[in-house]
Motif scaffolding. Structure first.
Motif, PDB file in Angstrom:
ATOM      1  N   ASP A 294       0.825  -1.211   0.000  1.00  0.00           N
ATOM      2  CA  ASP A 294       0.000   0.000   0.000  1.00  0.00           C
ATOM      3  C   ASP A 294       0.859   1.259   0.000  1.00  0.00           C
ATOM      4  OD1 ASP A 294      -2.177  -1.694   0.148  1.00  0.00           O
ATOM      5  OD2 ASP A 294      -2.388  -1.508   2.331  1.00  0.00           O
ATOM      6  N   ARG A 295       2.032   1.160   0.597  1.00  0.00           N
ATOM      7  CA  ARG A 295       2.970   2.286   0.641  1.00  0.00           C
ATOM      8  C   ARG A 295       4.370   1.751   0.416  1.00  0.00           C
ATOM      9  NH1 ARG A 295       3.249   4.162   5.977  1.00  0.00           N
ATOM     10  NH2 ARG A 295       2.063   2.351   6.713  1.00  0.00           N
ATOM     11  N   PHE A 296       5.228   2.556  -0.195  1.00  0.00           N
ATOM     12  CA  PHE A 296       6.623   2.171  -0.395  1.00  0.00           C
ATOM     13  C   PHE A 296       7.551   2.880   0.590  1.00  0.00           C
ATOM     14  CE2 PHE A 296       6.623   0.761  -5.147  1.00  0.00           C
ATOM     15  CZ  PHE A 296       5.630  -0.154  -4.866  1.00  0.00           C
ATOM     16  N   ARG A 297       6.965   3.738   1.449  1.00  0.00           N
ATOM     17  CA  ARG A 297       7.783   4.457   2.412  1.00  0.00           C
ATOM     18  C   ARG A 297       7.045   4.594   3.729  1.00  0.00           C
ATOM     19  NH1 ARG A 297       9.992  10.817   2.348  1.00  0.00           N
ATOM     20  NH2 ARG A 297      11.361  10.539   4.166  1.00  0.00           N
ATOM     21  N   SER A 298       7.795   4.468   4.811  1.00  0.00           N
ATOM     22  CA  SER A 298       7.284   4.770   6.136  1.00  0.00           C
ATOM     23  C   SER A 298       8.401   5.465   6.895  1.00  0.00           C
ATOM     24  CB  SER A 298       6.851   3.501   6.877  1.00  0.00           C
ATOM     25  OG  SER A 298       6.420   3.798   8.188  1.00  0.00           O
ATOM     26  N   GLY A 299       8.320   6.782   6.976  1.00  0.00           N
ATOM     27  CA  GLY A 299       9.374   7.534   7.642  1.00  0.00           C
ATOM     28  C   GLY A 299      10.704   7.396   6.937  1.00  0.00           C
ATOM     29  N   ARG A 300      11.673   6.822   7.627  1.00  0.00           N
ATOM     30  CA  ARG A 300      13.014   6.658   7.077  1.00  0.00           C
ATOM     31  C   ARG A 300      13.252   5.263   6.508  1.00  0.00           C
ATOM     32  NH1 ARG A 300      16.992  10.315   8.113  1.00  0.00           N
ATOM     33  NH2 ARG A 300      16.225  12.248   9.039  1.00  0.00           N
ATOM     34  N   VAL A 301      12.191   4.535   6.295  1.00  0.00           N
ATOM     35  CA  VAL A 301      12.286   3.169   5.775  1.00  0.00           C
ATOM     36  C   VAL A 301      11.582   3.097   4.425  1.00  0.00           C
ATOM     37  CG1 VAL A 301      11.818   0.735   6.215  1.00  0.00           C
ATOM     38  CG2 VAL A 301      12.317   2.278   8.134  1.00  0.00           C
ATOM     39  N   PHE A 302      12.246   2.456   3.458  1.00  0.00           N
ATOM     40  CA  PHE A 302      11.719   2.330   2.104  1.00  0.00           C
ATOM     41  C   PHE A 302      11.644   0.855   1.718  1.00  0.00           C
ATOM     42  CE2 PHE A 302      13.801   6.358   2.553  1.00  0.00           C
ATOM     43  CZ  PHE A 302      12.966   7.259   1.917  1.00  0.00           C
ATOM     44  N   LEU A 303      10.614   0.494   0.982  1.00  0.00           N
ATOM     45  CA  LEU A 303      10.464  -0.861   0.449  1.00  0.00           C
ATOM     46  C   LEU A 303      10.912  -0.875  -1.009  1.00  0.00           C
ATOM     47  CD1 LEU A 303       6.889  -1.825   1.752  1.00  0.00           C
ATOM     48  CD2 LEU A 303       9.088  -1.981   2.965  1.00  0.00           C
ATOM     49  N   ALA A 304      11.610  -1.935  -1.402  1.00  0.00           N
ATOM     50  CA  ALA A 304      12.073  -2.069  -2.776  1.00  0.00           C
ATOM     51  C   ALA A 304      11.999  -3.531  -3.201  1.00  0.00           C
ATOM     52  CB  ALA A 304      13.508  -1.551  -2.928  1.00  0.00           C
ATOM     53  N   GLY A 305      11.873  -3.763  -4.497  1.00  0.00           N
ATOM     54  CA  GLY A 305      11.831  -5.130  -5.007  1.00  0.00           C
ATOM     55  C   GLY A 305      10.593  -5.867  -4.534  1.00  0.00           C
ATOM     56  N   ASP A 306      10.742  -7.158  -4.265  1.00  0.00           N
ATOM     57  CA  ASP A 306       9.589  -7.987  -3.889  1.00  0.00           C
ATOM     58  C   ASP A 306       8.957  -7.540  -2.583  1.00  0.00           C
ATOM     59  OD1 ASP A 306       9.969  -9.436  -6.153  1.00  0.00           O
ATOM     60  OD2 ASP A 306      10.621 -11.284  -5.173  1.00  0.00           O
ATOM     61  N   ALA A 307       9.685  -6.857  -1.734  1.00  0.00           N
ATOM     62  CA  ALA A 307       9.080  -6.333  -0.510  1.00  0.00           C
ATOM     63  C   ALA A 307       8.016  -5.303  -0.844  1.00  0.00           C
ATOM     64  CB  ALA A 307      10.151  -5.712   0.385  1.00  0.00           C
ATOM     65  N   ALA A 308       8.185  -4.613  -1.968  1.00  0.00           N
ATOM     66  CA  ALA A 308       7.223  -3.604  -2.399  1.00  0.00           C
ATOM     67  C   ALA A 308       6.202  -4.166  -3.370  1.00  0.00           C
ATOM     68  CB  ALA A 308       7.957  -2.426  -3.056  1.00  0.00           C
ATOM     69  N   HIS A 309       6.586  -5.178  -4.141  1.00  0.00           N
ATOM     70  CA  HIS A 309       5.695  -5.712  -5.177  1.00  0.00           C
ATOM     71  C   HIS A 309       6.152  -7.116  -5.572  1.00  0.00           C
ATOM     72  CE1 HIS A 309       9.109  -4.499  -7.651  1.00  0.00           C
ATOM     73  NE2 HIS A 309       8.950  -3.267  -7.180  1.00  0.00           N
ATOM     74  N   ALA A 310       5.293  -8.091  -5.452  1.00  0.00           N
ATOM     75  CA  ALA A 310       5.560  -9.444  -5.942  1.00  0.00           C
ATOM     76  C   ALA A 310       4.816  -9.601  -7.266  1.00  0.00           C
ATOM     77  CB  ALA A 310       5.098 -10.492  -4.930  1.00  0.00           C
ATOM     78  N   ILE A 311       5.560  -9.855  -8.327  1.00  0.00           N
ATOM     79  CA  ILE A 311       5.010  -9.849  -9.679  1.00  0.00           C
ATOM     80  C   ILE A 311       5.186 -11.229 -10.294  1.00  0.00           C
ATOM     81  CG2 ILE A 311       5.247  -8.820 -11.986  1.00  0.00           C
ATOM     82  CD1 ILE A 311       6.225  -6.264 -10.574  1.00  0.00           C
ATOM     83  N   PRO A 312       4.123 -11.838 -10.841  1.00  0.00           N
ATOM     84  CA  PRO A 312       4.252 -13.146 -11.489  1.00  0.00           C
ATOM     85  C   PRO A 312       5.337 -13.139 -12.559  1.00  0.00           C
ATOM     86  CG  PRO A 312       1.944 -12.600 -11.191  1.00  0.00           C
ATOM     87  CD  PRO A 312       2.729 -11.373 -10.813  1.00  0.00           C
ATOM     88  N   PRO A 313       5.917 -14.320 -12.867  1.00  0.00           N
ATOM     89  CA  PRO A 313       7.143 -14.351 -13.680  1.00  0.00           C
ATOM     90  C   PRO A 313       6.958 -14.106 -15.173  1.00  0.00           C
ATOM     91  CG  PRO A 313       6.475 -16.581 -13.080  1.00  0.00           C
ATOM     92  CD  PRO A 313       5.575 -15.649 -12.320  1.00  0.00           C
ATOM     93  N   VAL A 314       5.768 -14.284 -15.713  1.00  0.00           N
ATOM     94  CA  VAL A 314       5.612 -14.171 -17.161  1.00  0.00           C
ATOM     95  C   VAL A 314       5.871 -12.729 -17.601  1.00  0.00           C
ATOM     96  CG1 VAL A 314       4.074 -14.522 -19.130  1.00  0.00           C
ATOM     97  CG2 VAL A 314       3.911 -16.029 -17.140  1.00  0.00           C
TER      98      VAL A 314
END
Length: 537
Positions: A294-314
């Motif tokens: 729902d968010r990629f940032r919380s204060g001084r913490v950022f989500l990146a890669g699969d922590a931010a979005h899990a995307i099917p392989p095709v």
């Protein structure tokens, strides 16, 4: 419990976390990576490196090193095809009747790879490069807890020697689809979630040269009812991946697939009479997931890669989307930590990357239902994608645009869902158009001119912009910036700047601002532009 003080702590030492560390370290930001596993996994979880990732690797001086790790598919032409077993596939005939695939990126990007690259091989290149750039990478080190305040993040980590604290200004969570950092922050997710039946991926060794007869391919879809699944080359020679589904409703568990049972299934997939005895190296249960934070940032913490979005392989959109996350975030963190940008610049990370991730998730989910949307070419392929609401793969990889406070005059919607060249037109928010340029240092791409700095490109009569850039950057406290005149009328017309206009390109290669012609007061203009882009008051 000794304290350490990197500028950024990265949690997760796979591709996205390693890229984050590499880009930050190249920008002069002290960075530490902690990864709970004791080594980079040998079992590949991704194979396809997209064109934008190749460009990013090129900017870091690593594209050639990664290319050397790829399966050489330059002479094959085989992508995805189906056969009852590999022995039943007539690869000579398959190659004859497969039309040469149009290079959708020809003339649009400066470099391509010769084939697929297993993620583990890519990660080994990244580990060495990140450490050479100054990053500290600690395998076998687990994040236990963290807190944040107005000045930074305090993380408690543990390894075989015990626990200690790391105090960083910011934390980047690249710890996977089941991110513990995301859970601790209470950030929810949306999307389809678990998709389909669980799968098993088997890494095995076998000499299949008698069956492949010199051909390489991306994937062979095995259709025999005895062992349906997918066969993928890891090294194009003796290492392979075989993956298959098993029905959840059957009561079968992942633990039931022993090495012996997997080897028997692989023999059936290759062909019972081949005489091949596969050596099972490792077995990896996995599950297709589709989710976005729902968010990629919380204060001084950022989500990146699969922590931010899990995307099917095709479509190979997952890992590549994550690498672009790292590239986008790293230059912004570097500007803030070097004191040239206001902290508000970091808000543009989520504003830019979340819509891109949402689109990638949507596109991969469509392809999961109908893979032909990805592979189909020509008028039939365009018609099928249009009917399904699908974008052509090059548009997903390269043709998106950013709309945020870090882009002035953004045009969020690209003009084409099929023709990526139309989207790379110099508009603010788009990736800088590529063009080969001769020079004293040899032929370079316009993309090569952007070396982690703000870069101003102007036409043959716009040299006043270049003098103004030096003064504006100095006035603003030494913002890293460079400028180049391009005496190529075709390119300046393509980029929409005429002979006296200018493009201001961000350190990540995206156009931040465009002037179609020379401003009467270029220095004051660029001071306003850079101040706005860097969120400076």
């Amino acid at each position: 419990m000794p304290n350490e003080n990197p500028g950024v702590l990265v949690v997760g030492g796979s591709t996205v976390g390693l890229c984050t560390a590499l880009f930050l370290s190249r920008a002069g930001i002290p960075c530490t990576v902690v990864e709970r596993h004791h080594a980079s996994p040998a079992h590949p979880r991704a194979m396809g490196i997209g064109p934008r990732t190749v460009e990013i690797l090129r900017a870091a001086g690593l594209a050639d090193a990664v290319d050397a790790q790829c399966v050489d598919m330059t002479g094959s032409g085989l992508q995805m095809f189906a056969a009852p077993t590999l022995a039943d596939a007539d690869l000579d005939e398959e190659a004859r009747r497969t039309p040469p695939r149009d290079d959708a990126y020809a003339g649009l990007t400066p470099q391509s790879l010769r084939g697929t690259c297993p993620q583990g091989r890519l990660d080994r290149v990244l580990i060495e490069a990140a450490r050479e750039a100054g990053a500290r990478i600690e395998f076998g080190t687990e994040l236990r807890d963290f807190t944040q305040d107005e000045e930074g993040v305090t993380a408690r980590v543990a390894d075989d020697r015990g626990a200690r604290e790391i105090r960083a200004r910011y934390l980047v969570a690249a710890d996977g689809a089941r991110s513990g950092v995301r859970d601790r922050l209470g950030i929810g997710t949306s999307g389809p979630g678990v998709i389909g039946d669980p799968l098993i991926s088997v890494l095995f060794r076998a000499d299949l040269s008698a069956l492949t007869r010199g051909h390489t391919f991306v994937v062979c879809d095995i259709t025999t009812p005895e062992a349906p699944g997918g066969l993928l080359p890891v090294d194009g020679d003796t290492e392979w991946i075989y993956h298959f589904r098993y029905p959840r409703a059957s009561g079968t568990k992942a633990a039931d697939f022993t090495p012996e049972r997997c080897a028997e299934r692989i023999r059936a997939a290759l062909g019972r009479d081949t005489g091949v005895t596969p050596e099972v190296v490792s077995i990896l249960p996995w599950q297709v997931r589709g989710l976005i934070a729902d968010r990629f940032r919380s204060g001084r913490v950022f989500l990146a890669g699969d922590a931010a979005h899990a995307i099917p392989p095709v479509g190979a959109f997952g890992m590549n989307t994550g690498v672009a996350d790292a590239h986008n975030l790293a230059w912004k963190l570097a500007q803030v930590l070097h004191g040239t940008a206001h902290e508000a610049l970091l808000d543009t990370y989520e504003a830019e990357r979340l819509p891109v991730a949402r689109s990638a998730l949507e596109q991969s989910t469509l392809r999961l239902k109908d893979p032909s949307l990805h592979w189909a070419t020509g008028p039939e392929g365009r018609a099928r994608r249009a009917a399904a609401g699908a974008l052509n793969a090059p548009v997903v990889h390269l043709g998106y645009r950013y709309a945020s406070a870090a882009v002035l005059g953004a045009e969020a919607e690209p003009p084409s869902t099929e023709d990526v060249a139309r989207n790379l037109d110099g508009a603010p928010g788009s990736r800088l158009p590529h063009r080969w340029l001769p020079g004293e240092e040899g032929v370079r791409s316009t993309l090569d001119l952007v070396d982690g700095r703000f870069t101003l490109l102007t036409g043959p009569t716009g040299t006043s912009w270049l003098d103004a850039l030096d003064k504006a950057a100095s006035f603003l406290g030494g913002v890293p910036a460079d400028g180049h005149r391009i005496d190529d009328g075709a390119w300046t017309a393509e980029a929409g700047i005429r002979d006296s206009g200018a493009l201001l390109v961000r350190p990540d290669g995206f156009v931040a601002w465009r002037a179609e012609s020379l401003d009467p007061a270029p220095e004051a203009c660029l001071e306003r532009v850079l101040s706005a882009l860097l969120a400076r008051p």
